[in-house]
Enzyme design. Sequence first.
Site, short mmCIF file in Angstrom:
data_model
loop_
_atom_site.label_atom_id
_atom_site.label_comp_id
_atom_site.label_asym_id
_atom_site.label_seq_id
_atom_site.Cartn_x
_atom_site.Cartn_y
_atom_site.Cartn_z
N TYR A 95 -14.68 6.73 -12.46
CA TYR A 95 -14.34 5.79 -11.53
C TYR A 95 -14.85 4.25 -12.13
CZ TYR A 95 -14.79 2.57 -7.47
OH TYR A 95 -14.87 1.71 -6.48
N ASP A 137 0.92 -1.26 -0.05
CA ASP A 137 0.01 0.11 0.06
C ASP A 137 1.01 1.12 -0.09
OD1 ASP A 137 -1.81 2.08 0.57
OD2 ASP A 137 -3.16 0.36 1.33
N1 LIG Z 1 -16.10 1.34 -0.41
C1 LIG Z 1 -16.94 0.79 -1.25
O1 LIG Z 1 -18.35 0.93 -1.12
C2 LIG Z 1 -16.55 0.09 -2.49
C3 LIG Z 1 -17.45 -0.42 -3.26
C4 LIG Z 1 -17.29 -0.96 -4.68
C5 LIG Z 1 -15.83 -1.21 -4.67
N2 LIG Z 1 -14.83 -0.78 -3.79
C6 LIG Z 1 -13.60 -1.03 -4.31
O2 LIG Z 1 -12.92 -1.76 -3.20
C7 LIG Z 1 -11.51 -1.48 -3.02
C8 LIG Z 1 -11.17 -0.78 -1.58
O3 LIG Z 1 -12.04 0.22 -1.25
P1 LIG Z 1 -11.73 0.84 0.32
O4 LIG Z 1 -13.15 1.56 0.63
O5 LIG Z 1 -11.16 -0.10 1.33
O6 LIG Z 1 -11.10 2.03 -0.18
P2 LIG Z 1 -9.73 2.75 0.78
O7 LIG Z 1 -9.40 4.22 0.22
O8 LIG Z 1 -10.05 2.54 2.15
O9 LIG Z 1 -8.41 1.70 0.45
C9 LIG Z 1 -7.86 1.77 -0.78
C10 LIG Z 1 -6.14 1.66 -0.31
O10 LIG Z 1 -5.71 1.67 -1.53
C11 LIG Z 1 -4.48 2.51 -1.39
N3 LIG Z 1 -4.04 2.78 -2.63
C12 LIG Z 1 -4.52 3.47 -3.55
N4 LIG Z 1 -4.05 3.65 -4.77
C13 LIG Z 1 -2.76 3.07 -4.48
C14 LIG Z 1 -1.65 2.75 -5.38
N5 LIG Z 1 -1.55 3.25 -6.52
N6 LIG Z 1 -0.67 1.94 -4.83
C15 LIG Z 1 -0.68 1.58 -3.67
N7 LIG Z 1 -1.88 1.63 -2.74
C16 LIG Z 1 -2.69 2.44 -3.30
C17 LIG Z 1 -5.00 3.42 -0.52
O11 LIG Z 1 -3.67 3.89 0.13
C18 LIG Z 1 -5.72 2.69 0.38
O12 LIG Z 1 -5.09 2.33 1.54
C19 LIG Z 1 -11.16 -0.16 -3.97
O13 LIG Z 1 -10.69 -1.01 -5.05
C20 LIG Z 1 -12.65 0.17 -4.38
O14 LIG Z 1 -12.72 0.66 -5.67
C21 LIG Z 1 -15.22 -0.11 -2.76
O1 LIG Z 2 -22.75 13.28 1.75
C1 LIG Z 2 -23.13 12.70 1.14
C2 LIG Z 2 -22.56 11.42 0.47
C3 LIG Z 2 -23.47 10.51 -0.53
N1 LIG Z 2 -24.72 10.85 -0.72
C4 LIG Z 2 -25.52 10.02 -1.63
O2 LIG Z 2 -25.66 8.75 -1.00
C5 LIG Z 2 -25.45 7.61 -1.89
C6 LIG Z 2 -24.27 6.64 -1.70
O3 LIG Z 2 -22.82 7.66 -1.65
P1 LIG Z 2 -21.55 6.99 -1.43
O4 LIG Z 2 -21.58 6.71 0.07
O5 LIG Z 2 -20.59 8.26 -1.70
O6 LIG Z 2 -21.54 5.75 -2.38
P2 LIG Z 2 -21.40 5.57 -3.90
O7 LIG Z 2 -21.09 7.00 -4.73
O8 LIG Z 2 -22.60 4.98 -4.10
O9 LIG Z 2 -20.13 4.62 -4.17
C7 LIG Z 2 -20.04 3.52 -3.61
O10 LIG Z 2 -20.38 2.43 -4.00
C8 LIG Z 2 -20.07 2.10 -5.29
C9 LIG Z 2 -20.84 1.01 -5.79
O11 LIG Z 2 -22.32 1.24 -5.67
C10 LIG Z 2 -18.72 2.14 -5.07
O12 LIG Z 2 -18.18 1.49 -6.69
C11 LIG Z 2 -17.96 3.11 -4.75
O13 LIG Z 2 -16.45 2.70 -4.61
C12 LIG Z 2 -18.42 3.51 -3.41
O14 LIG Z 2 -17.74 4.67 -2.82
C13 LIG Z 2 -25.34 8.36 -3.25
O15 LIG Z 2 -26.46 8.46 -4.01
C14 LIG Z 2 -24.80 9.73 -2.94
O16 LIG Z 2 -25.33 10.67 -3.71
C15 LIG Z 2 -25.19 12.03 -0.12
O17 LIG Z 2 -26.64 12.30 -0.54
N2 LIG Z 2 -24.52 12.81 0.57
#
Ligand SMILES: NC(=O)c1ccc[n+]([C@@H]2O[C@H](COP(=O)([O-])OP(=O)(O)OC[C@H]3O[C@@H](n4cnc5c(N)ncnc54)[C@H](O)[C@@H]3O)[C@@H](O)[C@H]2O)c1
Ligand SMILES: O=c1ccn([C@@H]2O[C@H](COP(=O)(O)OP(=O)(O)O[C@H]3O[C@H](CO)[C@@H](O)[C@H](O)[C@H]3O)[C@@H](O)[C@H]2O)c(=O)[nH]1
Length: 322
Positions: free
Chosen positions: A141, A31
């Site tokens: 994204y 990371d």
């Molecule tokens: N959180 C969600 O709801 C959600 C939904 C769909 C997909 N994802 C995917 O799941 C994965 C993890 O998400 P998360 O919520 O844990 O995010 P996060 O930001 O907490 O974790 C991502 C980690 O990747 C590291 N990172 C980013 N770019 C890097 C690079 N170029 N080299 C090395 N390290 C790097 C960051 O430092 C961070 O620790 C991501 O690929 C994200 O796209 C998340």
């Molecule tokens: O302050 C805020 C933040 C979010 N939202 C809304 O809440 C919903 C959820 O938003 P958020 O929690 O930011 O998640 P998403 O944009 O739906 O994206 C998440 O979920 C996706 C899959 O559905 C993943 O791909 C992304 O990585 C992850 O960040 C969306 O409609 C936003 O517009 C608000 O209204 N106010």
Amino acid sequence: MKILVTGGAGYIGGTVSRLLLERGHEVTVFDSLCHSRRSAIAEGVTFVEGDLADSALLEKTLNAGKFDGVLHFAALIEAGESMKQPEVYFRNNTAGTLTLLEAMLATGHNKLVFSSTAACYGEPEKTPITEEARLAPTNAYGESKLLSEHMMRWMHHSHGLRYAALRYFNVAGAIPGYGENHEPESHLIPLVLDVALGRRASIKIFGQDYPTPDGTCVRDYVHVQDLADAHLLALAALEDKAPLIYNLGSGTGFTVLEVIESVRRVTGKEIPVELCPRRPGDPAVLVASSEKIQQELGWKPQFAKLDSIIESAWIWHQQLHR
Ligand SMILES: NC(=O)c1ccc[n+]([C@@H]2O[C@H](COP(=O)([O-])OP(=O)(O)OC[C@H]3O[C@@H](n4cnc5c(N)ncnc54)[C@H](O)[C@@H]3O)[C@@H](O)[C@H]2O)c1
Ligand SMILES: O=c1ccn([C@@H]2O[C@H](COP(=O)(O)OP(=O)(O)O[C@H]3O[C@H](CO)[C@@H](O)[C@H](O)[C@H]3O)[C@@H](O)[C@H]2O)c(=O)[nH]1
């Protein structure tokens, strides 16, 4: 097993690292800490601080570890930000994944579980979304992740890469002692919990004119522990079958207002709201069908209720900001 976890200092990668350690696996985290903190790294992992762009360090790490599998979480994750700076997302997420794939090929590693996303689908034609649905991202994204999936398909075809692309819907909740702590935070649930804790004055609601029951966006929230379980199932299943492409969601959608209402119930706090315009790139409704992984791998999500997901996040959020 010996597992390399990219992005293992983040929310989901950190959760999965902890689960892997608990189950007796050896974990190396790779990371850059560009969006996380050193203190988030699980005790007991080997940590390599590096960026996906650093192919020499990736190859060195892979050669030293001789891993049974790679779990690839490292990415930039904000759909909203990706609409302002798409090039940053293609460089970090798509080009970064290509560098990892090349390093895996060069070092004889062929098993990969990839964090994909519901954002690959864009505005769905039918709900719930199955894996066969049209792939048409509405934000950069999602496109950066879909392009990564396409690269993996060709690496499978030409080089026998065995990969699973797990398309997560909205990941939420926490395991005991570890949860979401993005910096900066853009996700709905931790932001609403910040309001409950008095760390923010109100929650912004992005858009009230979507074609949904109350006009706010509908999302499918899946607990991070259930998601972590799916990774272990997918990694094991890659022994027999590849590629694997699965949605991971709960199958139920909640509007932004319903999420806020759930936080009010769980925390007992008032949550002032601020009505704001739509956030560019947000699809109106994203709800998963996760039938495929349930049937093929026997995945059984344990957290069916939004209130219980938010409850677990609330416990963590209070610990975090004590
Ligand atoms: N959180 C969600 O709801 C959600 C939904 C769909 C997909 N994802 C995917 O799941 C994965 C993890 O998400 P998360 O919520 O844990 O995010 P996060 O930001 O907490 O974790 C991502 C980690 O990747 C590291 N990172 C980013 N770019 C890097 C690079 N170029 N080299 C090395 N390290 C790097 C960051 O430092 C961070 O620790 C991501 O690929 C994200 O796209 C998340
Ligand atoms: O302050 C805020 C933040 C979010 N939202 C809304 O809440 C919903 C959820 O938003 P958020 O929690 O930011 O998640 P998403 O944009 O739906 O994206 C998440 O979920 C996706 C899959 O559905 C993943 O791909 C992304 O990585 C992850 O960040 C969306 O409609 C936003 O517009 C608000 O209204 N106010």
